[in-house]
Design an enzyme around this catalytic site. Structure first.
Site, PDB file in Angstrom:
ATOM      1  N   GLY A   1       0.832  -1.198   0.000  1.00 49.73           N
ATOM      2  CA  GLY A   1       0.000   0.000   0.000  1.00 49.73           C
ATOM      3  C   GLY A   1       0.861   1.239   0.000  1.00 49.73           C
ATOM      4  O   GLY A   1       2.038   1.194   0.390  1.00 49.73           O
TER       5      GLY A   1
ATOM      6  N   GLN B   1       3.046   9.977   1.196  1.00 48.87           N
ATOM      7  CA  GLN B   1       4.339   9.277   1.193  1.00 48.87           C
ATOM      8  C   GLN B   1       5.184   9.630  -0.019  1.00 48.87           C
ATOM      9  O   GLN B   1       6.387   9.364  -0.029  1.00 48.87           O
ATOM     10  CB  GLN B   1       4.121   7.756   1.247  1.00 48.87           C
ATOM     11  CG  GLN B   1       3.567   7.288   2.586  1.00 48.87           C
ATOM     12  CD  GLN B   1       3.441   5.784   2.608  1.00 48.87           C
ATOM     13  OE1 GLN B   1       2.441   5.231   2.175  1.00 48.87           O
ATOM     14  NE2 GLN B   1       4.475   5.106   3.089  1.00 48.87           N
TER      15      GLN B   1
ATOM     16  N   CYS C   1       6.260  -0.190   6.959  1.00 49.05           N
ATOM     17  CA  CYS C   1       5.865   0.970   6.162  1.00 49.05           C
ATOM     18  C   CYS C   1       7.005   1.345   5.227  1.00 49.05           C
ATOM     19  O   CYS C   1       8.168   1.345   5.642  1.00 49.05           O
ATOM     20  CB  CYS C   1       5.545   2.132   7.096  1.00 49.05           C
ATOM     21  SG  CYS C   1       5.031   3.621   6.243  1.00 49.05           S
ATOM     22  N   LEU C   2       6.664   1.673   3.990  1.00 51.21           N
ATOM     23  CA  LEU C   2       7.703   2.064   3.022  1.00 51.21           C
ATOM     24  C   LEU C   2       8.403   3.354   3.449  1.00 51.21           C
ATOM     25  O   LEU C   2       9.508   3.642   2.982  1.00 51.21           O
ATOM     26  CB  LEU C   2       7.101   2.221   1.630  1.00 51.21           C
ATOM     27  CG  LEU C   2       6.555   0.932   0.991  1.00 51.21           C
ATOM     28  CD1 LEU C   2       5.948   1.230  -0.366  1.00 51.21           C
ATOM     29  CD2 LEU C   2       7.648  -0.117   0.869  1.00 51.21           C
TER      30      LEU C   2
ATOM     31  N   HIS D   1      -3.954   1.321   7.916  1.00 51.29           N
ATOM     32  CA  HIS D   1      -2.593   1.894   7.900  1.00 51.29           C
ATOM     33  C   HIS D   1      -2.516   3.062   6.908  1.00 51.29           C
ATOM     34  O   HIS D   1      -2.007   4.142   7.237  1.00 51.29           O
ATOM     35  CB  HIS D   1      -1.602   0.782   7.520  1.00 51.29           C
ATOM     36  CG  HIS D   1      -0.181   1.226   7.369  1.00 51.29           C
ATOM     37  ND1 HIS D   1       0.835   0.778   8.187  1.00 51.29           N
ATOM     38  CD2 HIS D   1       0.406   2.076   6.493  1.00 51.29           C
ATOM     39  CE1 HIS D   1       1.975   1.354   7.819  1.00 51.29           C
ATOM     40  NE2 HIS D   1       1.747   2.136   6.784  1.00 51.29           N
ATOM     41  N   GLU D   2      -3.048   2.852   5.702  1.00 51.36           N
ATOM     42  CA  GLU D   2      -2.938   3.893   4.670  1.00 51.36           C
ATOM     43  C   GLU D   2      -3.842   5.082   4.989  1.00 51.36           C
ATOM     44  O   GLU D   2      -3.472   6.231   4.747  1.00 51.36           O
ATOM     45  CB  GLU D   2      -3.259   3.319   3.283  1.00 51.36           C
ATOM     46  CG  GLU D   2      -2.361   2.168   2.830  1.00 51.36           C
ATOM     47  CD  GLU D   2      -0.873   2.440   2.940  1.00 51.36           C
ATOM     48  OE1 GLU D   2      -0.459   3.614   2.867  1.00 51.36           O
ATOM     49  OE2 GLU D   2      -0.107   1.479   3.122  1.00 51.36           O
TER      50      GLU D   2
ATOM     51  N   HIS E   1      -2.195   7.450   7.250  1.00 54.16           N
ATOM     52  CA  HIS E   1      -1.233   8.351   6.586  1.00 54.16           C
ATOM     53  C   HIS E   1      -1.911   9.656   6.148  1.00 54.16           C
ATOM     54  O   HIS E   1      -1.291  10.722   6.163  1.00 54.16           O
ATOM     55  CB  HIS E   1      -0.634   7.693   5.340  1.00 54.16           C
ATOM     56  CG  HIS E   1       0.551   6.807   5.616  1.00 54.16           C
ATOM     57  ND1 HIS E   1       1.709   7.266   6.191  1.00 54.16           N
ATOM     58  CD2 HIS E   1       0.767   5.486   5.364  1.00 54.16           C
ATOM     59  CE1 HIS E   1       2.582   6.261   6.290  1.00 54.16           C
ATOM     60  NE2 HIS E   1       2.033   5.172   5.805  1.00 54.16           N
TER      61      HIS E   1
HETATM   62 NI    NI Z   1       2.902   3.314   5.619  1.00 52.25          NI
END
Ligand code: NI
Length: 166
Positions: free
Chosen positions: A46, A51, A91-92, A133-134, A137
């Site tokens: 995701g 991000q 997380c990226l 999670h997304e 963000h």
């Molecule tokens: Ni993330």
């Protein structure tokens, strides 16, 4: 399409509240394509627009477990949650790390799709975790604030195998 630079924990853009999308302009369509490319390149499931430095309420998810994926969620809202699941999350924007987070087991989410048409989705398991999670963000929240216990180095299967061979 093009790869975008993924912002890393500590970048103030990851702490901001994102604005809703009123119209899907060509620029935002390009963004969504780039978000998918960037997510797949980084082997993530995701990615949220902040991000890659864009403060808009857009999320892409592909957990690779359902035929209907990948998903684009524009202006997503979590309507209902049910139960809970405790498991590892990463997380990226915080590469190489993971931590244990409790999330709802099921969520009902409403959003606009790539045609700006509203849809509702009932997600469970990994997809429910990814949606939560997304969506966090988009409100400037990173999973690290929810971690139970320590944040750990993520261990990937490939690395484990290499170690076994040595
Ligand atoms: Ni993330």
């Amino acid at each position: 399409m093009a790869l975008r630079t993924i912002r890393i924990l500590g970048d103030p853009v990851l702490e901001k509240i994102c604005r809703p999308v009123a119209e899907l302009t060509p620029r935002l369509r390009t963004l969504i394509g780039d978000m998918f490319e960037t997510m797949y390149e980084a082997a993530g499931v995701g990615l949220a627009a902040p991000q890659v430095g864009v403060l808009r309420r857009i999320v892409v998810i592909d957990c690779g477990i359902e035929e209907k994926q990948p998903y684009v969620f524009i202006n997503p809202e979590i309507l209902e949650t049910e139960g809970n699941q405790t498991g590892d999350e990463g997380c990226l924007s915080y590469p190489g790390k993971c931590g244990t987070v409790t999330r709802p087991e099921k969520v009902k989410v409403r959003a606009l799709d790539i045609n700006m048409e509203p849809f509702e989705l009932e997600a469970e398991g990994l997809l429910a975790r990814a949606v939560c999670h997304e969506c966090d963000h988009l409100d400037g929240k990173m999973y690290v604030s929810l971690v139970e216990g320590e944040i750990r180095d993520a261990v990937y299967e490939e690395e484990e195998e290499e170690e076994t061979e040595e």
